[in-house]
Enzyme design. Structure first.
Site, PDB file in Angstrom:
ATOM      1  N   GLN A   1      -0.443  47.298  29.184  1.00 39.38           N
ATOM      2  CA  GLN A   1       0.057  47.669  27.859  1.00 39.38           C
ATOM      3  C   GLN A   1      -0.286  46.564  26.872  1.00 39.38           C
ATOM      4  O   GLN A   1       0.006  45.394  27.128  1.00 39.38           O
ATOM      5  CB  GLN A   1       1.577  47.853  27.925  1.00 39.38           C
ATOM      6  CG  GLN A   1       2.221  48.265  26.599  1.00 39.38           C
ATOM      7  CD  GLN A   1       3.737  48.302  26.704  1.00 39.38           C
ATOM      8  OE1 GLN A   1       4.354  47.406  27.268  1.00 39.38           O
ATOM      9  NE2 GLN A   1       4.351  49.331  26.140  1.00 39.38           N
ATOM     10  N   GLY A   2      -0.887  46.931  25.756  1.00 44.22           N
ATOM     11  CA  GLY A   2      -1.203  45.958  24.713  1.00 44.22           C
ATOM     12  C   GLY A   2      -0.493  46.313  23.422  1.00 44.22           C
ATOM     13  O   GLY A   2      -1.081  46.921  22.519  1.00 44.22           O
TER      14      GLY A   2
ATOM     15  N   SER B   1       2.481  43.958  22.180  1.00 41.42           N
ATOM     16  CA  SER B   1       2.950  42.713  21.561  1.00 41.42           C
ATOM     17  C   SER B   1       1.793  41.830  21.103  1.00 41.42           C
ATOM     18  O   SER B   1       0.724  41.817  21.707  1.00 41.42           O
ATOM     19  CB  SER B   1       3.789  41.921  22.565  1.00 41.42           C
ATOM     20  OG  SER B   1       4.833  42.709  23.069  1.00 41.42           O
TER      21      SER B   1
ATOM     22  N   SER C   1       1.106  42.688  30.570  1.00 41.12           N
ATOM     23  CA  SER C   1       1.276  42.585  32.023  1.00 41.12           C
ATOM     24  C   SER C   1       0.107  43.235  32.745  1.00 41.12           C
ATOM     25  O   SER C   1      -0.298  44.348  32.396  1.00 41.12           O
ATOM     26  CB  SER C   1       2.568  43.267  32.470  1.00 41.12           C
ATOM     27  OG  SER C   1       3.666  42.701  31.827  1.00 41.12           O
TER      28      SER C   1
ATOM     29  N   GLU D   1       9.675  54.209  28.742  1.00 42.48           N
ATOM     30  CA  GLU D   1       9.907  52.842  29.213  1.00 42.48           C
ATOM     31  C   GLU D   1      11.402  52.569  29.342  1.00 42.48           C
ATOM     32  O   GLU D   1      11.849  51.903  30.258  1.00 42.48           O
ATOM     33  CB  GLU D   1       9.278  51.860  28.208  1.00 42.48           C
ATOM     34  CG  GLU D   1       8.660  50.660  28.874  1.00 42.48           C
ATOM     35  CD  GLU D   1       7.961  49.727  27.883  1.00 42.48           C
ATOM     36  OE1 GLU D   1       7.510  50.184  26.810  1.00 42.48           O
ATOM     37  OE2 GLU D   1       7.875  48.523  28.203  1.00 42.48           O
TER      38      GLU D   1
HETATM   39  C1  LIG Z   1       7.672  39.785  31.825  1.00 45.24           C
HETATM   40  C2  LIG Z   1       7.243  40.334  30.520  1.00 45.24           C
HETATM   41  C3  LIG Z   1       6.321  41.340  30.495  1.00 45.24           C
HETATM   42  C4  LIG Z   1       5.877  41.846  29.281  1.00 45.24           C
HETATM   43  N1  LIG Z   1       4.913  42.801  29.315  1.00 45.24           N
HETATM   44  C5  LIG Z   1       4.413  43.251  28.153  1.00 45.24           C
HETATM   45  C6  LIG Z   1       3.326  44.164  28.164  1.00 45.24           C
HETATM   46  O1  LIG Z   1       2.853  44.561  29.216  1.00 45.24           O
HETATM   47  N2  LIG Z   1       2.830  44.571  26.981  1.00 45.24           N
HETATM   48  C7  LIG Z   1       3.356  44.151  25.808  1.00 45.24           C
HETATM   49  O2  LIG Z   1       2.880  44.585  24.781  1.00 45.24           O
HETATM   50  N3  LIG Z   1       4.384  43.281  25.758  1.00 45.24           N
HETATM   51  C8  LIG Z   1       4.913  42.806  26.909  1.00 45.24           C
HETATM   52  N4  LIG Z   1       5.943  41.900  26.882  1.00 45.24           N
HETATM   53  C9  LIG Z   1       6.400  41.414  25.600  1.00 45.24           C
HETATM   54  C10 LIG Z   1       7.786  41.829  25.205  1.00 45.24           C
HETATM   55  O3  LIG Z   1       7.791  43.165  24.772  1.00 45.24           O
HETATM   56  C11 LIG Z   1       8.256  40.869  24.139  1.00 45.24           C
HETATM   57  O4  LIG Z   1       8.359  39.603  24.747  1.00 45.24           O
HETATM   58  C12 LIG Z   1       9.580  41.250  23.534  1.00 45.24           C
HETATM   59  O5  LIG Z   1       9.471  42.432  22.795  1.00 45.24           O
HETATM   60  C13 LIG Z   1      10.143  40.147  22.654  1.00 45.24           C
HETATM   61  O6  LIG Z   1       9.208  39.661  21.735  1.00 45.24           O
HETATM   62  P1  LIG Z   1       8.921  38.091  21.596  1.00 45.24           P
HETATM   63  O7  LIG Z   1       8.610  37.607  22.958  1.00 45.24           O
HETATM   64  O8  LIG Z   1       7.927  37.909  20.551  1.00 45.24           O
HETATM   65  O9  LIG Z   1      10.305  37.459  21.182  1.00 45.24           O
HETATM   66  P2  LIG Z   1      10.896  37.386  19.707  1.00 45.24           P
HETATM   67  O10 LIG Z   1      10.802  38.710  19.078  1.00 45.24           O
HETATM   68  O11 LIG Z   1      10.311  36.248  19.000  1.00 45.24           O
HETATM   69  O12 LIG Z   1      12.410  37.097  20.042  1.00 45.24           O
HETATM   70  C14 LIG Z   1      12.932  35.778  20.255  1.00 45.24           C
HETATM   71  C15 LIG Z   1      14.459  35.872  20.272  1.00 45.24           C
HETATM   72  O13 LIG Z   1      14.891  36.363  18.988  1.00 45.24           O
HETATM   73  C16 LIG Z   1      15.702  37.490  19.156  1.00 45.24           C
HETATM   74  N5  LIG Z   1      15.513  38.424  18.047  1.00 45.24           N
HETATM   75  C17 LIG Z   1      14.363  38.845  17.481  1.00 45.24           C
HETATM   76  N6  LIG Z   1      14.602  39.770  16.545  1.00 45.24           N
HETATM   77  C18 LIG Z   1      15.927  39.956  16.506  1.00 45.24           C
HETATM   78  C19 LIG Z   1      16.802  40.792  15.763  1.00 45.24           C
HETATM   79  N7  LIG Z   1      16.343  41.663  14.851  1.00 45.24           N
HETATM   80  N8  LIG Z   1      18.118  40.706  15.999  1.00 45.24           N
HETATM   81  C20 LIG Z   1      18.591  39.833  16.926  1.00 45.24           C
HETATM   82  N9  LIG Z   1      17.846  39.040  17.663  1.00 45.24           N
HETATM   83  C21 LIG Z   1      16.514  39.094  17.453  1.00 45.24           C
HETATM   84  C22 LIG Z   1      15.242  38.086  20.462  1.00 45.24           C
HETATM   85  O14 LIG Z   1      16.236  38.921  21.032  1.00 45.24           O
HETATM   86  C23 LIG Z   1      14.966  36.872  21.302  1.00 45.24           C
HETATM   87  O15 LIG Z   1      16.147  36.409  21.868  1.00 45.24           O
HETATM   88  C24 LIG Z   1       6.408  41.384  28.077  1.00 45.24           C
HETATM   89  C25 LIG Z   1       7.372  40.384  28.113  1.00 45.24           C
HETATM   90  C26 LIG Z   1       7.790  39.857  29.307  1.00 45.24           C
HETATM   91  C27 LIG Z   1       8.828  38.782  29.309  1.00 45.24           C
END
Ligand SMILES: Cc1cc2nc3c(=O)[nH]c(=O)nc-3n(C[C@H](O)[C@H](O)[C@H](O)COP(=O)(O)OP(=O)(O)OC[C@H]3O[C@@H](n4cnc5c(N)ncnc54)[C@H](O)[C@@H]3O)c2cc1C
Lengths: 329, 374
Positions: B126-127, B129, B161, B244
């Site tokens: 999945q692409g 993020s 992933s 999902e």
């Molecule tokens: C193991 C793993 C597998 C993944 N696999 C994929 C994948 O295959 N494809 C893909 O596209 N993505 C994937 N992801 C990405 C995942 O979807 C993102 O990590 C997730 O959506 C959070 O985004 P971020 O990491 O940028 O964190 P951020 O959005 O920067 O968040 C950081 C912190 O801020 C908080 N926060 C942010 N916005 C708000 C809000 N509005 N209110 C309150 N709190 C907030 C969050 O809850 C978090 O605690 C994966 C992530 C992990 C850990």
């Protein structure tokens, strides 16, 4: 489908009718008077004999519908006398006292809940009740209150009309250590705890959406939203578990006692958490005795003193691991 | 309300059990890389050969077309038999990319991709993020410009992933230049072998390399790979999220029922001890999660966002179970055994697929109807 967790038409109807009756006769604001509930309307609705065989025939409903009804009773903070009556009618019927059972179901013979406590039992919202159903761990006992002198005692924050037996010994006319009855008791207590949890969630969300501070509804603040989301999650888990446990008990499945014990834990946790959080989100008015929030909190504490879930590690869980499977279980 | 299985259901259960006990591999799955791909595909192909893949997928694309109760039975027997974790590199294809193609794709897309997925021939990733678009997915900026009958993609994805071992990617890109937020996006099938793609694997805190950064340098993707309409990608992505958050994790949720029993067996707590109380309560919660899983499959949802309730419950409960395991293990918790591994991996359960905070926002705003204020 052989499996279906939607309410059927019958269930929707009886729950709809019960809601209408409860809105009309048991609005939560009545609790401000701090008087024992009059359960006549509930008896007239047939609430106490819902799952009992009628006139020697089949029961109209099962413990599933009864549990769903008790969720609504919990939402309306109905006296634990309703629980006591439903269970006492079963106990009386099981022990061959069908006249007594009929009187309890009809509401002509009042039963209140009693809780085994240090010194002597606590009677909850005794009112005119001539019998008490004693919740004594996993056992239930039916007590004849004739000739008993009971005195009011101060209950938690004056919230619930409580009495303690002052003189005389209540005559125990029936006792049950039966697992099915104990599980039924825990199912209905849990259903009421769930109702309290759901009502606390709904009341709090409504308040948060209405109350303005800093020029906006407090429900727009994320700290408040997340409190409410937590309430929703706990109530949802308990509610899904209620369906599972009620069906297991109705169908006499092998995992019934486990499912009920799990429910008991989840419902109690949700009720205490949600009512506690409701006080916080309401601010000063939540701490006051003039809003209704404290009634829910106290009811949660009261209900959690009734019954006793079976030990959570004492029974096999439904998804037994592999080894047991290989041994040919 | 009923949960009564027919004799035919019970027969299905017995057959599934027997097959799983005879066929589930006994060796541990390799954690990552090409070996994990080979292992997962071989296992899926074996399932498929004997009719055990795509239990609830439509028959015209190679599935069994069975009911939700059969799906539950299958997963229950699957986890009891300790078959390979459902969260392997076939997860994306089987649980949300495939279902999205089925729900929104063209006949050609379905006919081409779905049988390949079920047959254990391909891996998807999945692409969605990006470095600048995580929780705020609509802020994504990877662009795809229409050029004749192709899209030309430039930009970067992250946390994808299994991207290092994938054949295809569900890729969300901005196809309408200058568009803002949810508008002008497209959900496209990206062939990971296309020219211009660079994958940089990233090690996670559990010491395994599941996810990766993906860079796109003038990558050409046929327009016919758009799923659900050009510039309509947000809607398609919502369908993906629906799967999902609702059904993808059924296997994982039920797996926790087995894990908690294993943990109780490992701990052998003294009756009445603090550990016994803690494990008893966790056992009750795991039972509650299973009931929520049943409800998700066997009841009309009251609300489209109901999946967030299960998703959040699962993530936080899994973490509590593995935290208990760490306490029970004592000093052994410092070694990289399976409980420690599961513990570390479980941190992702409140981040991936929408963080716990985002799920709470969704529950409050879309289920409870609380105001959306910035
Ligand atoms: C193991 C793993 C597998 C993944 N696999 C994929 C994948 O295959 N494809 C893909 O596209 N993505 C994937 N992801 C990405 C995942 O979807 C993102 O990590 C997730 O959506 C959070 O985004 P971020 O990491 O940028 O964190 P951020 O959005 O920067 O968040 C950081 C912190 O801020 C908080 N926060 C942010 N916005 C708000 C809000 N509005 N209110 C309150 N709190 C907030 C969050 O809850 C978090 O605690 C994966 C992530 C992990 C850990």
């Amino acid at each position: 489908m052989t499996c279906d967790l939607n309410l059927n038409e019958d269930q929707r109807q009886i729950l709809g009718a019960a809601s209408v009756m409860l809105e009309a006769s048991y609005p939560v604001a009545r609790r401000r008077q701090r008087r024992p509930d009059d359960l006549a309307e509930l008896a007239a609705f047939g609430a106490f004999g819902l799952a009992l065989p009628q006139d020697g025939g089949e029961a109209g409903y099962s413990v599933v519908e009864e549990a769903l009804l008790h969720v609504l009773l919990g939402r309306h903070v109905v006296s634990t006398g309703a629980l006591a009556a439903s269970l006492a009618a079963r106990l009386a019927a099981n022990t061959g006292r069908s006249d007594l059972a009929d009187g309890i179901v009809a509401g002509t013979t009042g039963v209140c809940a009693a809780i085994a406590a240090k010194d002597s039992a606590l009677l909850v919202e005794r009112g005119e009740a001539s019998f008490a159903l004693l919740f004594d761990g996993r056992e239930l006992a039916l007590l004849d209150m004739d000739g008993i002198d009971a005195r009011p005692v101060e209950s938690l924050g004056h919230g619930i009309p409580l009495q303690r037996i002052a003189s005389g010994e209540a005559r125990e006319i029936a006792r049950s250590a039966d697992d099915e009855l104990a599980d039924t008791a825990d199912l209905l207590i849990s259903a009421q705890l769930l109702g309290v949890a759901e009502a606390a969630r709904d009341l709090t969300v409504a308040y948060a959406n209405m109350r303005q501070q800093f020029g906006q509804p407090i429900g727009g603040f994320q700290a408040i939203k997340h409190h409410c989301a937590n309430m929703a999650v706990g109530a949802e888990m308990a509610s899904a578990q209620l369906d599972m446990a009620a069906i297991a008990l109705r169908d006499r499945r092998a995992d019934a006692s486990f499912q009920v014990a799990a429910l008991r834990h989840l419902a109690e946790k949700a009720a205490i958490f949600n009512t506690r959080t409701a006080v916080q989100v309401h601010g000063g008015i939540g701490f006051s005795a003039e809003a209704d929030v404290h009634h829910y909190l106290k009811q949660a504490h009261l209900l959690s003193r009734l019954g006793a879930g079976a030990g959570l590690l004492a029974m096999p869980a439904p998804l037994a691991p592999h080894e047991a499977l290989i041994r040919g279980e | 309300m009923r949960l009564s299985l027919t004799e035919a259901d019970e027969e299905f259960r017995a057959t599934a059990r027997e097959w799983l006990l005879a066929n589930a591999p006994k060796d541990r799955a390799p954690p990552d890389g090409q070996a994990s791909r080979d292992y997962a595909l071989a296992w899926l192909a074996r399932c498929h050969r004997d009719g055990w893949s795509g239990i609830s997928w439509p028959t015209e694309y190679g599935g069994r077309g069975l009911s939700q109760e059969r799906l539950l039975i299958w997963y229950e027997e699957y986890v009891r038999a300790r078959a390979p974790s459902v969260l392997d590199c076939t997860f994306v294809a089987l649980n949300h990319a495939g279902p999205t193609v089925f729900a929104c794709g063209t006949e050609e897309q379905k006919a081409f991709h779905l049988p390949r997925i079920l047959g254990g021939k391909v891996i998807w990733c999945q692409g969605f993020s990006e470095p600048g678009a995580g929780s705020d997915l609509a802020a994504l900026s990877t662009s795809a410009v229409v050029d004749g009958d192709h899209l030309v993609v430039n930009g970067q994805k992250i946390w994808s992933s299994f991207a290092d071992v994938a054949d295809y990617q569900e890729l969300l890109v901005r196809t309408l230049p200058g568009s803002k937020r949810h508008q002008g996006l497209s959900w496209v099938i990206c062939d990971m072998k296309s020219k211009g793609i660079t994958v940089r694997p990233i090690e996670n805190m559990a010491g395994v390399t599941h996810f990766a950064e993906v860079f796109y340098d003038n990558v050409r993707i046929p327009l016919s790979n758009v799923v659900g309409g050009l510039h309509e990608g947000w809607k398609t992505a919502m369908t993906t999220f629906g799967f999902e958050r609702k059904t993808a994790a059924i296997g994982l949720q039920l797996e926790l029922s087995v894990k908690i029993e294993d943990l109780i067996a490992l701990a052998e707590p003294l009756p009445g001890s603090a550990t016994a109380v803690r494990l008893g309560e966790l056992r009750a919660e795991v039972a509650g999660l299973r009931s929520m899983t049943y409800r998700a499959l066997l009841r009309e949802p009251a609300n489209a966002s109901d999946g967030s309730l299960v998703r959040l419950s699962f993530g936080e409960l899994a973490q509590r179970v593995y935290r208990a395991a760490m306490d029970i293990l004592g000093p052994d918790a410092l070694l990289n055994g399976s409980w420690t591994h599961d513990y570390l991996e479980s941190y992702s359960e409140t981040i991936a697929g929408g963080t716990a905070e985002i799920q709470r926002n969704i529950i409050a705003e879309r289920i409870l109807g609380m105001p959306r204020i910035k």
